[in-house]
Design a protein around this motif. Structure first.
Motif, PDB file in Angstrom:
ATOM      1  N   ASN A  47     -24.651  -1.772  -9.695  1.00  0.00           N
ATOM      2  CA  ASN A  47     -25.194  -3.127  -9.714  1.00  0.00           C
ATOM      3  C   ASN A  47     -24.127  -4.163  -9.353  1.00  0.00           C
ATOM      4  N   GLY A  48     -23.249  -3.803  -8.403  1.00  0.00           N
ATOM      5  CA  GLY A  48     -22.205  -4.713  -7.952  1.00  0.00           C
ATOM      6  C   GLY A  48     -20.958  -4.734  -8.809  1.00  0.00           C
ATOM      7  N   LYS A  49     -20.966  -4.009  -9.929  1.00  0.00           N
ATOM      8  CA  LYS A  49     -19.803  -3.978 -10.822  1.00  0.00           C
ATOM      9  C   LYS A  49     -18.999  -2.705 -10.554  1.00  0.00           C
ATOM     10  N   LYS A  50     -17.707  -2.882 -10.307  1.00  0.00           N
ATOM     11  CA  LYS A  50     -16.863  -1.741  -9.953  1.00  0.00           C
ATOM     12  C   LYS A  50     -16.673  -0.784 -11.144  1.00  0.00           C
ATOM     13  N   ILE A  51     -16.653   0.521 -10.824  1.00  0.00           N
ATOM     14  CA  ILE A  51     -16.465   1.566 -11.844  1.00  0.00           C
ATOM     15  C   ILE A  51     -15.106   2.239 -11.665  1.00  0.00           C
ATOM     16  N   LEU A  52     -14.842   2.714 -10.441  1.00  0.00           N
ATOM     17  CA  LEU A  52     -13.565   3.378 -10.172  1.00  0.00           C
ATOM     18  C   LEU A  52     -13.333   3.453  -8.674  1.00  0.00           C
ATOM     19  N   PHE A  53     -12.091   3.739  -8.334  1.00  0.00           N
ATOM     20  CA  PHE A  53     -11.712   3.993  -6.946  1.00  0.00           C
ATOM     21  C   PHE A  53     -10.994   5.326  -6.902  1.00  0.00           C
ATOM     22  N   PHE A  54     -11.440   6.213  -6.013  1.00  0.00           N
ATOM     23  CA  PHE A  54     -10.791   7.512  -5.838  1.00  0.00           C
ATOM     24  C   PHE A  54      -9.913   7.445  -4.598  1.00  0.00           C
ATOM     25  N   GLN A  55      -8.610   7.553  -4.809  1.00  0.00           N
ATOM     26  CA  GLN A  55      -7.620   7.424  -3.743  1.00  0.00           C
ATOM     27  C   GLN A  55      -7.525   8.735  -2.966  1.00  0.00           C
ATOM     28  N   THR A  56      -7.951   8.712  -1.710  1.00  0.00           N
ATOM     29  CA  THR A  56      -7.893   9.929  -0.902  1.00  0.00           C
ATOM     30  C   THR A  56      -6.761   9.895   0.119  1.00  0.00           C
ATOM     31  N   ALA A  57      -6.400   8.709   0.593  1.00  0.00           N
ATOM     32  CA  ALA A  57      -5.278   8.610   1.531  1.00  0.00           C
ATOM     33  C   ALA A  57      -3.960   8.681   0.766  1.00  0.00           C
ATOM     34  N   PRO A  58      -2.976   9.392   1.276  1.00  0.00           N
ATOM     35  CA  PRO A  58      -1.671   9.429   0.602  1.00  0.00           C
ATOM     36  C   PRO A  58      -1.113   8.019   0.406  1.00  0.00           C
ATOM     37  N   LYS A  59      -0.639   7.748  -0.804  1.00  0.00           N
ATOM     38  CA  LYS A  59      -0.122   6.430  -1.158  1.00  0.00           C
ATOM     39  C   LYS A  59       1.255   6.599  -1.784  1.00  0.00           C
ATOM     40  N   SER A  60       2.194   5.731  -1.410  1.00  0.00           N
ATOM     41  CA  SER A  60       3.557   5.865  -1.926  1.00  0.00           C
ATOM     42  C   SER A  60       4.106   4.511  -2.325  1.00  0.00           C
ATOM     43  N   LEU A  61       5.288   4.548  -2.948  1.00  0.00           N
ATOM     44  CA  LEU A  61       6.008   3.337  -3.330  1.00  0.00           C
ATOM     45  C   LEU A  61       7.327   3.350  -2.567  1.00  0.00           C
ATOM     46  N   ASN A  62       7.383   2.568  -1.501  1.00  0.00           N
ATOM     47  CA  ASN A  62       8.579   2.545  -0.646  1.00  0.00           C
ATOM     48  C   ASN A  62       8.961   3.947  -0.174  1.00  0.00           C
ATOM     49  N   GLY A  63       7.928   4.721   0.154  1.00  0.00           N
ATOM     50  CA  GLY A  63       8.159   6.065   0.665  1.00  0.00           C
ATOM     51  C   GLY A  63       8.380   7.121  -0.387  1.00  0.00           C
ATOM     52  N   LYS A  64       8.364   6.735  -1.669  1.00  0.00           N
ATOM     53  CA  LYS A  64       8.587   7.700  -2.759  1.00  0.00           C
ATOM     54  C   LYS A  64       7.301   7.905  -3.564  1.00  0.00           C
ATOM     55  N   TYR A  65       7.255   9.023  -4.276  1.00  0.00           N
ATOM     56  CA  TYR A  65       6.160   9.347  -5.199  1.00  0.00           C
ATOM     57  C   TYR A  65       4.799   9.367  -4.499  1.00  0.00           C
ATOM     58  N   GLU A  66       4.788   9.836  -3.266  1.00  0.00           N
ATOM     59  CA  GLU A  66       3.538   9.842  -2.499  1.00  0.00           C
ATOM     60  C   GLU A  66       2.522  10.775  -3.141  1.00  0.00           C
ATOM     61  N   ARG A  67       1.294  10.280  -3.198  1.00  0.00           N
ATOM     62  CA  ARG A  67       0.254  11.071  -3.855  1.00  0.00           C
ATOM     63  C   ARG A  67      -1.115  10.704  -3.283  1.00  0.00           C
ATOM     64  N   ALA A  68      -2.016  11.659  -3.273  1.00  0.00           N
ATOM     65  CA  ALA A  68      -3.417  11.439  -2.929  1.00  0.00           C
ATOM     66  C   ALA A  68      -4.252  12.251  -3.908  1.00  0.00           C
ATOM     67  N   GLY A  69      -5.530  11.874  -4.039  1.00  0.00           N
ATOM     68  CA  GLY A  69      -6.427  12.637  -4.893  1.00  0.00           C
ATOM     69  C   GLY A  69      -6.329  12.271  -6.354  1.00  0.00           C
ATOM     70  N   TYR A  70      -6.507  10.987  -6.670  1.00  0.00           N
ATOM     71  CA  TYR A  70      -6.480  10.543  -8.063  1.00  0.00           C
ATOM     72  C   TYR A  70      -7.340   9.295  -8.212  1.00  0.00           C
ATOM     73  N   VAL A  71      -7.624   8.908  -9.443  1.00  0.00           N
ATOM     74  CA  VAL A  71      -8.469   7.745  -9.704  1.00  0.00           C
ATOM     75  C   VAL A  71      -7.625   6.549 -10.108  1.00  0.00           C
ATOM     76  N   HIS A  72      -7.747   5.475  -9.364  1.00  0.00           N
ATOM     77  CA  HIS A  72      -7.192   4.166  -9.714  1.00  0.00           C
ATOM     78  C   HIS A  72      -7.691   3.152  -8.692  1.00  0.00           C
ATOM     79  N   PRO A  73      -8.197   2.032  -9.172  1.00  0.00           N
ATOM     80  CA  PRO A  73      -8.350   1.640 -10.574  1.00  0.00           C
ATOM     81  C   PRO A  73      -9.523   2.335 -11.270  1.00  0.00           C
ATOM     82  N   LEU A  74      -9.389   2.433 -12.591  1.00  0.00           N
ATOM     83  CA  LEU A  74     -10.511   2.729 -13.477  1.00  0.00           C
ATOM     84  C   LEU A  74     -10.846   1.407 -14.154  1.00  0.00           C
ATOM     85  N   TYR A  75     -12.124   1.072 -14.212  1.00  0.00           N
ATOM     86  CA  TYR A  75     -12.543  -0.211 -14.756  1.00  0.00           C
ATOM     87  C   TYR A  75     -13.249  -0.043 -16.102  1.00  0.00           C
ATOM     88  N   SER A  76     -13.116  -1.055 -16.955  1.00  0.00           N
ATOM     89  CA  SER A  76     -13.874  -1.100 -18.200  1.00  0.00           C
ATOM     90  C   SER A  76     -15.328  -1.420 -17.882  1.00  0.00           C
TER      91      SER A  76
END
Length: 321
Positions: A47-76
Motif C-alpha cells: 500500500n505504498g509503504k516500504k517493507i524491505l529492500f533486497f540488495q542483489t548488486a554487489p555493494k562495497s564501501l570504498n572498494g572494501k567489504y563488497e557484498r550482495a544478497g542481503y536485506v537492507h533497509p528493513l523497515y518498521s
C-alpha cells in the motif's frame, strides 16, 4: 402479465450490487504487496509503504567489504529504517545477512565470508512472485573465490527465498529459506575461530538504549557480547528502534535449527553490533553437494505483540516444512 422486475430494474440491481462489493473490497485491494526491481535489487512495499529492500548488486564501501544478497533497509511497520548497512563500527555488517568467517577447502583456509576477504557473491538469477497474501523474492547467487593469480572459482550455489506476508494485527511475517550447495568437494564453513564462534544468520538492527531481549517472557540480559552464547528457541527484540524515545516496536527472530534436537545458540549485543543466530559455531562443518538448508522467520511488530501470540506464531512456524 409482466414479471415482478423489469430488465431495467434487474440491470440496476446488479450494477448497484457491483458498486457495493467494490466498495467493501477496496480496503483489501488497497493492501496489495508490490515489488519494484532495479539494477540494485528488489524493493517490496505494501500500500505504498516500504517493507524491505533486497540488495542483489554487489555493494562495497570504498572498494572494501563488497557484498550482495542481503536485506537492507528493513523497515518498521511505520515505514522507518531499522537496519544498518556497513556501519562505521562494523563496516562488514550488512542489514540482515548470513556469513561465515571460516571457509575451508581441503583443510585449507581460503576465504573469510564475514569480512568478504577473498570471496565475492555474484547474482545469477533474481525474480519475484506474488501469491495470495504474500510476495516471494527468489535469488540465486554464486560464491566465488577470488585470487590475485587465478580467475574466480565458484564454490557454492546459494538459492534463497524471502517470503514477505501482508501486515496483520500489528505484525508482519518475513520468512528466509536459504539453501547452500557445495560445487566442489572438501568444503567446510564455520564461525569465528574464537570463543564467540559467531557466524550464520545475523540481523544488524539499530540498537536503542532501551533494547531488551526476551524468550517466552524470560528476560535475556547478557554481557556485551555473550562469550559462551545464550540458548533460546527464539528471541524477541524490543526497543525504540525508530529513534523516538518511548515509541517501542519489535523484531522477533525464529530459527529452525538444522538439527532439530539441538538447542539454538545466540550471540546477543546490547551495544552497536549484529544479533547472531550462531551456527555452526567455532568448529567448521562440511558443506556437501547435497546442500545445507537454513530457515528463519522474522516478525516485525508494533511492540504490543503478546507473548502468547509469539508462542503461537513460533509453534505454527515449526510445523511448516
Amino acid at each position: 402479465m409482466k414479471g415482478l422486475f423489469s430488465n431495467t430494474a434487474i440491470s440496476r440491481f446488479f450494477f448497484l450490487s457491483g458498486i457495493f462489493l467494490l466498495f467493501i473490497a477496496a480496503p483489501t485491494l488497497g493492501q496489495a504487496l508490490t515489488a519494484e526491481k532495479s539494477s540494485e535489487g528488489i524493493e517490496v512495499s505494501e500500500n505504498g509503504k516500504k517493507i524491505l529492500f533486497f540488495q542483489t548488486a554487489p555493494k562495497s564501501l570504498n572498494g572494501k567489504y563488497e557484498r550482495a544478497g542481503y536485506v537492507h533497509p528493513l523497515y518498521s511497520l511505520n515505514g522507518k529504517v531499522i537496519s544498518e548497512d556497513m556501519p562505521a563500527d562494523h563496516p562488514h555488517h550488512h542489514g540482515i545477512f548470513w556469513a561465515w568467517h571460516q571457509i575451508i577447502l581441503n583443510g585449507k583456509f581460503v576465504a573469510d565470508g564475514w569480512t568478504s576477504k577473498d570471496i565475492s557473491w555474484k547474482p545469477t538469477k533474481v525474480d519475484w512472485k506474488k501469491s495470495k497474501g504474500a510476495a516471494t523474492i527468489r535469488a540465486e547467487l554464486a560464491w566465488n573465490l577470488k585470487s590475485a593469480d587465478a580467475p574466480p572459482r565458484s564454490i557454492v550455489k546459494e538459492n534463497t527465498l524471502i517470503t514477505i506476508f501482508k501486515e496483520t494485527d500489528g505484525y508482519r511475517i518475513i520468512d528466509f529459506d536459504i539453501r547452500l550447495k557445495a560445487l566442489v568437494d572438501g568444503l567446510e564453513i564455520g564461525g569465528s575461530d574464537n570463543v564467540w564462534g559467531y557466524g550464520g544468520f545475523s540481523p544488524r538492527l539499530t540498537v536503542p538504549k532501551d533494547l531488551s531481549f526476551t524468550w517466552d517472557n524470560k528476560p535475556l540480559y547478557p554481557p556485551q557480547p555473550v562469550n559462551t552464547g545464550v540458548y533460546a528457541s527464539w528471541v524477541d527484540f524490543r526497543g525504540s528502534f525508530e529513534g523516538e524515545p518511548g515509541a517501542v516496536s519489535g523484531v522477533a527472530v525464529f530459527p529452525k535449527h538444522p538439527r532439530r534436537d539441538e538447542p539454538v545458540s545466540w550471540i546477543l549485543n546490547l551495544k552497536s553490533s549484529m544479533q547472531n543466530v550462531r551456527y555452526p559455531g567455532r568448529t567448521p562443518i562440511p558443506l556437501s553437494r547435497k546442500g545445507l538448508r537454513l530457515q528463519y522467520r522474522v516478525i516485525v511488530h508494533d511492540g504490543k505483540l503478546s507473548n502468547e501470540t509469539l508462542v503461537r506464531l513460533y509453534e505454527q512456524y515449526m510445523q511448516l516444512k
